[in-house]
Scaffold this motif. Sequence first.
Motif, short mmCIF file in Angstrom:
data_model
loop_
_atom_site.label_atom_id
_atom_site.label_comp_id
_atom_site.label_asym_id
_atom_site.label_seq_id
_atom_site.Cartn_x
_atom_site.Cartn_y
_atom_site.Cartn_z
N ILE A 1 -6.65 -0.47 14.19
CA ILE A 1 -6.19 0.51 13.20
C ILE A 1 -6.17 -0.05 11.78
N LYS A 2 -6.85 -1.17 11.57
CA LYS A 2 -6.83 -1.81 10.25
C LYS A 2 -7.34 -0.88 9.15
N SER A 3 -8.21 0.07 9.50
CA SER A 3 -8.73 1.00 8.49
C SER A 3 -7.65 1.91 7.93
N GLN A 4 -6.51 2.01 8.64
CA GLN A 4 -5.38 2.81 8.16
C GLN A 4 -4.34 1.94 7.45
N GLY A 5 -4.70 0.70 7.14
CA GLY A 5 -3.77 -0.25 6.58
C GLY A 5 -3.16 0.16 5.25
N ASP A 6 -1.95 -0.32 5.01
CA ASP A 6 -1.23 -0.02 3.78
C ASP A 6 -0.69 -1.27 3.11
N ARG A 7 -0.65 -2.40 3.84
CA ARG A 7 -0.05 -3.62 3.28
C ARG A 7 -1.13 -4.70 3.11
N HIS B 1 -2.95 -8.31 2.43
CA HIS B 1 -2.67 -9.70 2.79
C HIS B 1 -3.80 -10.56 2.25
N TRP B 2 -3.47 -11.79 1.90
CA TRP B 2 -4.46 -12.65 1.26
C TRP B 2 -5.65 -12.97 2.15
N THR B 3 -5.52 -12.76 3.46
CA THR B 3 -6.66 -13.03 4.35
C THR B 3 -7.76 -12.00 4.19
N GLY B 4 -7.46 -10.91 3.49
CA GLY B 4 -8.49 -9.91 3.23
C GLY B 4 -8.13 -8.55 3.76
N GLY B 5 -8.24 -7.55 2.91
CA GLY B 5 -8.00 -6.19 3.33
C GLY B 5 -6.53 -5.86 3.49
N LYS B 6 -6.29 -4.69 4.06
CA LYS B 6 -4.92 -4.22 4.30
C LYS B 6 -4.67 -4.10 5.80
N TYR B 7 -3.41 -4.30 6.16
CA TYR B 7 -2.99 -4.16 7.55
C TYR B 7 -1.93 -3.06 7.64
N VAL B 8 -1.74 -2.54 8.83
CA VAL B 8 -0.73 -1.51 9.06
C VAL B 8 0.63 -2.17 9.20
N ASP B 9 1.55 -1.75 8.35
CA ASP B 9 2.91 -2.27 8.41
C ASP B 9 3.56 -1.85 9.72
N MET B 10 4.20 -2.78 10.40
CA MET B 10 4.80 -2.50 11.70
C MET B 10 5.79 -1.33 11.64
N GLN B 11 6.48 -1.16 10.52
CA GLN B 11 7.45 -0.07 10.45
C GLN B 11 6.77 1.30 10.61
#
Length: 447
Positions: free
Chosen positions: A398-404, A406-416
């Motif tokens: 679900i990384k394409s729906q990410g909102d947060r 991170h320096w590793t690249g791109g956005k990730y989905v916040d657990m909340q």
Amino acid sequence: MDILKSRRRFLMQLAAAGTMLPLSSSGLAQYLLQGQRQAPRLKVVFFIVPDGLAVDAYSGPEHNGKGLWFPQAASDDTADFELNVVSQELAAYRQQSLYLQGIIVASGTGGHAGWQYALRDSNGQMSSIDKILGDAIPGTQPIHRSLFAGPHAGIDGTPWYVSWDGNKIRAPQQNPVRLYESVFGATAREVRDRQSRNAHVFDPIRADIAALSGRVAGAQREKLVTHLDALEQVAKDLEGAVPSVCEPLALEDHPISSAQYRNQVQASHHKVVAAALGCGVTRVATVQVGRSAESLNILDVSASTNPHDCAHRYAGEEVWRGSRQWYARQAKLFMDELARYDDPDVPGENLLKHTLVVLTSEMADGAPEHMLNMPILLMGGASGLLRSGSGNGRYFNIKSQGDRPHWTGGKYVDMQRIWSTIAQAAGTSVPYAGDVSAVTGIFSNVT
């Protein structure tokens, strides 16, 4: 003329009087239970293991996500995947499993402090999702809205517990025998107290029947007498009722701080939580296995290296792998225990059909101690709400729906947002600040 306007009214009056709690085996009691308990009611269990599930490879760069957990998949959303070394432990439940990837807890860093955020909001200020759900979807006993079992969690005096009531940490019951007594013993006391307080609620029903019986005769009067006799039988049954529809559990009281009995204590916790869900006492539970950086050895893995050191790869690859497999295996054994029970709300259906089990940790990987690419597995029938594919399970990045970011690249989905999505599926919401938008594609009733 309908004697009591409708049979349903009569049953509703009994339910209002508190008689829909488990009664005795009398015919009327069983009739009431079967007649009123038809609609599916979702149950949710959070199964938390410590120090991650080895999402990164044993050697190589951190945050690579190529370790022992995530399935090897053909695409980002597919039923075509191969389970990994650790996730293979849950192969028996693949068909009703949804593997998620692309999730971050809080900032993604913080190591062993992740227990403060894992089931909560990203700021670590509000109640955890299990407490929120427990308040929203209680079982038959409100005092057990959100059961918290802690097999070996904090037995060394370090209270790193994942469940929170606002800004107050909740302490789990570590001893399964005491957990059983607190759930079923307290249930008995509460039911007796309620019966004593609410005995008078039967009076209006009796008055209705008496008033009607004075105006009718013959067959209609006989029907009223039958209703009255049934009512009096319910009242009598309540006086001596055992407030549980489950068979009593036979649990051995093993030392909870002894590595020798670790498997037995763990299994007993599974039994108590499954029994509470199967009896309808609660609809929400958390099982926290150990704690972050736990020190009690898993003898099936190593008698000399504790789980924390295993996660850090201090003693080599074999115990690193074996310890992560052991934790995943406990989740499988818990699923087995749930599968033994009938659902308390839908006669003839299995408890697991209406249960969602969430397997995760307070961190992603215990060696670099990060919270990026969190292992999240959703399992169970979930009353048909979980979109786990069409019979072969599902892997969903679900990384394409990410909102947060991170320096590793791109956005990730916040657990909340995962907790927000589960809450919406259960018919409620989370009071968290920031982005709580639902992640699409997980539940059929959440878009």
